[in-house]
Design a protein around this motif. Sequence first.
Motif, PDB file in Angstrom:
ATOM      1  N   PRO A 177       0.806  -1.230   0.000  1.00 37.79           N
ATOM      2  CA  PRO A 177       0.000   0.000   0.000  1.00 37.79           C
ATOM      3  C   PRO A 177       0.837   1.277   0.000  1.00 37.79           C
ATOM      4  O   PRO A 177       0.496   2.256  -0.668  1.00 37.79           O
ATOM      5  N   ILE A 178       1.941   1.283   0.750  1.00 33.03           N
ATOM      6  CA  ILE A 178       2.802   2.480   0.795  1.00 33.03           C
ATOM      7  C   ILE A 178       3.408   2.726  -0.580  1.00 33.03           C
ATOM      8  O   ILE A 178       3.463   3.862  -1.077  1.00 33.03           O
ATOM      9  N   GLN A 179       3.866   1.646  -1.215  1.00 34.30           N
ATOM     10  CA  GLN A 179       4.474   1.791  -2.550  1.00 34.30           C
ATOM     11  C   GLN A 179       3.423   2.234  -3.570  1.00 34.30           C
ATOM     12  O   GLN A 179       3.718   3.019  -4.483  1.00 34.30           O
ATOM     13  N   TRP A 180       2.203   1.745  -3.417  1.00 31.25           N
ATOM     14  CA  TRP A 180       1.108   2.162  -4.303  1.00 31.25           C
ATOM     15  C   TRP A 180       0.814   3.650  -4.118  1.00 31.25           C
ATOM     16  O   TRP A 180       0.675   4.395  -5.090  1.00 31.25           O
ATOM     17  N   ALA A 181       0.768   4.101  -2.878  1.00 33.16           N
ATOM     18  CA  ALA A 181       0.535   5.521  -2.600  1.00 33.16           C
ATOM     19  C   ALA A 181       1.642   6.371  -3.226  1.00 33.16           C
ATOM     20  O   ALA A 181       1.389   7.436  -3.790  1.00 33.16           O
ATOM     21  N   HIS A 182       2.856   5.877  -3.144  1.00 35.06           N
ATOM     22  CA  HIS A 182       3.987   6.604  -3.734  1.00 35.06           C
ATOM     23  C   HIS A 182       3.858   6.662  -5.259  1.00 35.06           C
ATOM     24  O   HIS A 182       4.068   7.709  -5.878  1.00 35.06           O
ATOM     25  N   ARG A 183       3.471   5.543  -5.841  1.00 33.52           N
ATOM     26  CA  ARG A 183       3.325   5.478  -7.299  1.00 33.52           C
ATOM     27  C   ARG A 183       2.260   6.468  -7.787  1.00 33.52           C
ATOM     28  O   ARG A 183       2.381   7.040  -8.870  1.00 33.52           O
ATOM     29  N   LEU A 184       1.231   6.678  -6.976  1.00 39.30           N
ATOM     30  CA  LEU A 184       0.166   7.622  -7.349  1.00 39.30           C
ATOM     31  C   LEU A 184       0.544   9.072  -7.048  1.00 39.30           C
ATOM     32  O   LEU A 184      -0.237   9.982  -7.311  1.00 39.30           O
ATOM     33  N   GLY A 185       1.697   9.286  -6.452  1.00 44.69           N
ATOM     34  CA  GLY A 185       2.112  10.654  -6.125  1.00 44.69           C
ATOM     35  C   GLY A 185       1.436  11.205  -4.884  1.00 44.69           C
ATOM     36  O   GLY A 185       1.319  12.420  -4.720  1.00 44.69           O
ATOM     37  N   LEU A 186       1.008  10.304  -4.008  1.00 42.73           N
ATOM     38  CA  LEU A 186       0.274  10.763  -2.822  1.00 42.73           C
ATOM     39  C   LEU A 186       1.190  11.137  -1.665  1.00 42.73           C
ATOM     40  O   LEU A 186       0.786  11.876  -0.774  1.00 42.73           O
ATOM     41  N   LEU A 187       2.407  10.589  -1.646  1.00 39.67           N
ATOM     42  CA  LEU A 187       3.270  10.827  -0.492  1.00 39.67           C
ATOM     43  C   LEU A 187       3.919  12.202  -0.568  1.00 39.67           C
ATOM     44  O   LEU A 187       4.104  12.758  -1.653  1.00 39.67           O
ATOM     45  N   GLY A 188       4.254  12.746   0.605  1.00 36.97           N
ATOM     46  CA  GLY A 188       4.935  14.044   0.653  1.00 36.97           C
ATOM     47  C   GLY A 188       4.405  14.891   1.790  1.00 36.97           C
ATOM     48  O   GLY A 188       3.476  14.481   2.493  1.00 36.97           O
ATOM     49  N   PRO A 189       4.975  16.086   1.964  1.00 42.50           N
ATOM     50  CA  PRO A 189       4.505  16.966   3.038  1.00 42.50           C
ATOM     51  C   PRO A 189       3.014  17.266   2.874  1.00 42.50           C
ATOM     52  O   PRO A 189       2.538  17.512   1.767  1.00 42.50           O
ATOM     53  N   GLY A 190       2.285  17.214   3.996  1.00 41.93           N
ATOM     54  CA  GLY A 190       0.851  17.474   3.936  1.00 41.93           C
ATOM     55  C   GLY A 190       0.023  16.221   3.732  1.00 41.93           C
ATOM     56  O   GLY A 190      -1.196  16.283   3.762  1.00 41.93           O
ATOM     57  N   THR A 191       0.680  15.084   3.524  1.00 36.92           N
ATOM     58  CA  THR A 191      -0.056  13.811   3.459  1.00 36.92           C
ATOM     59  C   THR A 191       0.100  13.083   4.792  1.00 36.92           C
ATOM     60  O   THR A 191       1.220  12.915   5.278  1.00 36.92           O
ATOM     61  N   ILE A 192      -1.040  12.694   5.354  1.00 37.80           N
ATOM     62  CA  ILE A 192      -1.051  11.974   6.634  1.00 37.80           C
ATOM     63  C   ILE A 192      -1.593  10.573   6.377  1.00 37.80           C
ATOM     64  O   ILE A 192      -2.735  10.429   5.923  1.00 37.80           O
ATOM     65  N   LEU A 193      -0.791   9.573   6.636  1.00 34.18           N
ATOM     66  CA  LEU A 193      -1.273   8.198   6.490  1.00 34.18           C
ATOM     67  C   LEU A 193      -1.692   7.658   7.861  1.00 34.18           C
ATOM     68  O   LEU A 193      -0.943   7.692   8.823  1.00 34.18           O
ATOM     69  N   ASP A 242      11.418  -1.173   1.377  1.00 34.01           N
ATOM     70  CA  ASP A 242      11.382   0.195   0.855  1.00 34.01           C
ATOM     71  C   ASP A 242      10.431   1.134   1.599  1.00 34.01           C
ATOM     72  O   ASP A 242      10.561   2.357   1.503  1.00 34.01           O
ATOM     73  N   ASP A 243       9.433   0.601   2.271  1.00 30.18           N
ATOM     74  CA  ASP A 243       8.325   1.427   2.737  1.00 30.18           C
ATOM     75  C   ASP A 243       8.760   2.545   3.692  1.00 30.18           C
ATOM     76  O   ASP A 243       8.353   3.700   3.541  1.00 30.18           O
ATOM     77  N   LEU A 244       9.580   2.185   4.670  1.00 27.37           N
ATOM     78  CA  LEU A 244       9.969   3.187   5.672  1.00 27.37           C
ATOM     79  C   LEU A 244      10.794   4.301   5.014  1.00 27.37           C
ATOM     80  O   LEU A 244      10.596   5.484   5.301  1.00 27.37           O
ATOM     81  N   LYS A 245      11.680   3.905   4.129  1.00 30.44           N
ATOM     82  CA  LYS A 245      12.500   4.902   3.425  1.00 30.44           C
ATOM     83  C   LYS A 245      11.615   5.815   2.566  1.00 30.44           C
ATOM     84  O   LYS A 245      11.850   7.026   2.500  1.00 30.44           O
ATOM     85  N   LEU A 246      10.588   5.258   1.944  1.00 26.38           N
ATOM     86  CA  LEU A 246       9.675   6.086   1.148  1.00 26.38           C
ATOM     87  C   LEU A 246       8.974   7.119   2.024  1.00 26.38           C
ATOM     88  O   LEU A 246       8.864   8.291   1.661  1.00 26.38           O
ATOM     89  N   LEU A 247       8.506   6.668   3.188  1.00 22.31           N
ATOM     90  CA  LEU A 247       7.825   7.601   4.106  1.00 22.31           C
ATOM     91  C   LEU A 247       8.774   8.722   4.526  1.00 22.31           C
ATOM     92  O   LEU A 247       8.418   9.901   4.532  1.00 22.31           O
ATOM     93  N   GLY A 248       9.993   8.331   4.888  1.00 16.62           N
ATOM     94  CA  GLY A 248      10.963   9.304   5.396  1.00 16.62           C
ATOM     95  C   GLY A 248      11.463  10.240   4.307  1.00 16.62           C
ATOM     96  O   GLY A 248      11.479  11.467   4.483  1.00 16.62           O
ATOM     97  N   ASP A 249      11.844   9.683   3.172  1.00 19.78           N
ATOM     98  CA  ASP A 249      12.416  10.509   2.100  1.00 19.78           C
ATOM     99  C   ASP A 249      11.408  11.522   1.563  1.00 19.78           C
ATOM    100  O   ASP A 249      11.792  12.602   1.103  1.00 19.78           O
ATOM    101  N   THR A 250      10.120  11.177   1.598  1.00 21.45           N
ATOM    102  CA  THR A 250       9.108  12.087   1.063  1.00 21.45           C
ATOM    103  C   THR A 250       8.571  13.050   2.131  1.00 21.45           C
ATOM    104  O   THR A 250       7.810  13.964   1.810  1.00 21.45           O
ATOM    105  N   GLY A 251       8.947  12.838   3.399  1.00 26.52           N
ATOM    106  CA  GLY A 251       8.431  13.699   4.471  1.00 26.52           C
ATOM    107  C   GLY A 251       6.943  13.498   4.721  1.00 26.52           C
ATOM    108  O   GLY A 251       6.230  14.412   5.127  1.00 26.52           O
ATOM    109  N   THR A 252       6.488  12.272   4.483  1.00 28.35           N
ATOM    110  CA  THR A 252       5.077  11.939   4.730  1.00 28.35           C
ATOM    111  C   THR A 252       4.827  11.842   6.237  1.00 28.35           C
ATOM    112  O   THR A 252       5.701  11.431   6.998  1.00 28.35           O
TER     113      THR A 252
END
Length: 480
Positions: free
Chosen positions: A252-268, A286-296
């Motif tokens: 799910p985290i990778q899917w959210a990233h693929r859709l461009g949903l992750l980043g500042p202002g996104t709360i999961l 990959d999931d934790l790094k995706l959350l951190g790198d995007t500032g989600t």
Amino acid sequence: MPTTVIRNADWVIAWDAAQQRQVYRRGVDIAFAGDTITHLGPAAYPGTADRVIDGAGLMVMPGLIDIHSHPHHEPLYRGIREEHGVANMHMTGLYERGQAFSVPDDEAREASAEFAYCELLLSGVTSLVDISAPFDGWIELFAKSGMRGFLAPGYASARWFLENDLGPSYDWDEARGRAGFQRALRVIDAALAHPSGRLSGVVSPMQIDTCTEDLLRDSRDAARERGLAFTTHCAQSVNEVREMIFRYGVTPIQWAHRLGLLGPGTILGHALFIDTHSWVRWHTKDDLKLLGDTGTAVAHCPTPFARYGQIMEHFGDYLRAGAVMGLGTDCSPHNLVEEMRKASVLARIAARDIHAVDVADFLHAATAGGAMALLRDDIGRLAPGKKADLVLVDLSCAQMQPARDPLRGFVYHAADRAVRDVFVDGIQVVADRRVLTMDQADAARRLAAAQERMQAETPQRDYLRRRSEEIVPLSLPLAD
Ligand SMILES: [Zn+2]
């Protein structure tokens, strides 16, 4: 504008802007005029004041920010939810409960929300993300509470339903999702226009697995256009992780990233079952790094998961990866201080390390972290120019004694029992442990009646046509 000064407060939790962290200060004056803090020591407040509060025996702290809650139904589950879960769904009771115990009507929503708002204020929450199905009168009720509100009207393209106890099935209706999205934007825009100035919104497609790609993307865009946060439930159950991998081949985290949903202002909510979690153990890491790198941001709500036997693995690792960590009360009781305590203990159990986290991490999450998740820098911190959202903690409360380190006393011992007074936007909403804006006892009576109505409908709603007592028996046998 009326000015209030708290004279010579024993302890203050103040914001250190240079270090971007909360710090203790001792023996200082705090003053606020209208909705804004105008003075915070070390020099005495030099002006006149309409009201003077003696700060002796007090810890003044920023009002807490709760970034995930469902006030319109969770109080209805008291006595039902605490020990309900389905082992074949990796312990979660989410899908079975949501179908069998459905909010019967708007009166029930209103009673439930009002009751929860009281609990929240009494435990020092001054800002709330309220993820609810919109109902008539919601904005007015929230405004009446006096809390700062981030209304998050939920909607989805699909509904879960059960055919067996192995996981949810999906009833898709894209038009319903679109209509819900439009209604949500109308509610959010009305909240933003409310004369109190205390109401805002969060765009909230309900779950990553119940919304179409387009609906998720458009929701994120609508949030960005308005400068608001965006939230969705993501990685909240093992069933959901398996469903998303089956559909798309990614977590799910990778899917959210693929859709461009992750980043500042996104709360999961709740990003708990990431690929490295011991209950998932997917081959990617990959999931934790995706959350951190995007500032989600992550809305961590330990209680509902802990009751199923599930924990985040672990809070300290999320922080150090760079995720913006906030806290929420996903279920009853709506007590964010209890969540801080539980989250800290569970993080150490997950890490098997006393030093994995400390109480300052959770204070930050419940104040400045939550504010950052909501793209706000004017709340969750006490400093001149910031909003006058304050909690006065009574150091003479027995559970605070001895008050050597009052934050530890508050989080690990006293919690809401020590919350004496609460101010939001400079207006007092709790005085001497009583909510001034609502009648909790009256809400409780309406809530109890609503729970009866909900249980009366359970046999028609449950997929096995069971009565409430068959799904969730009382905790003790009823003797003759
Ligand atoms: Zn939730």
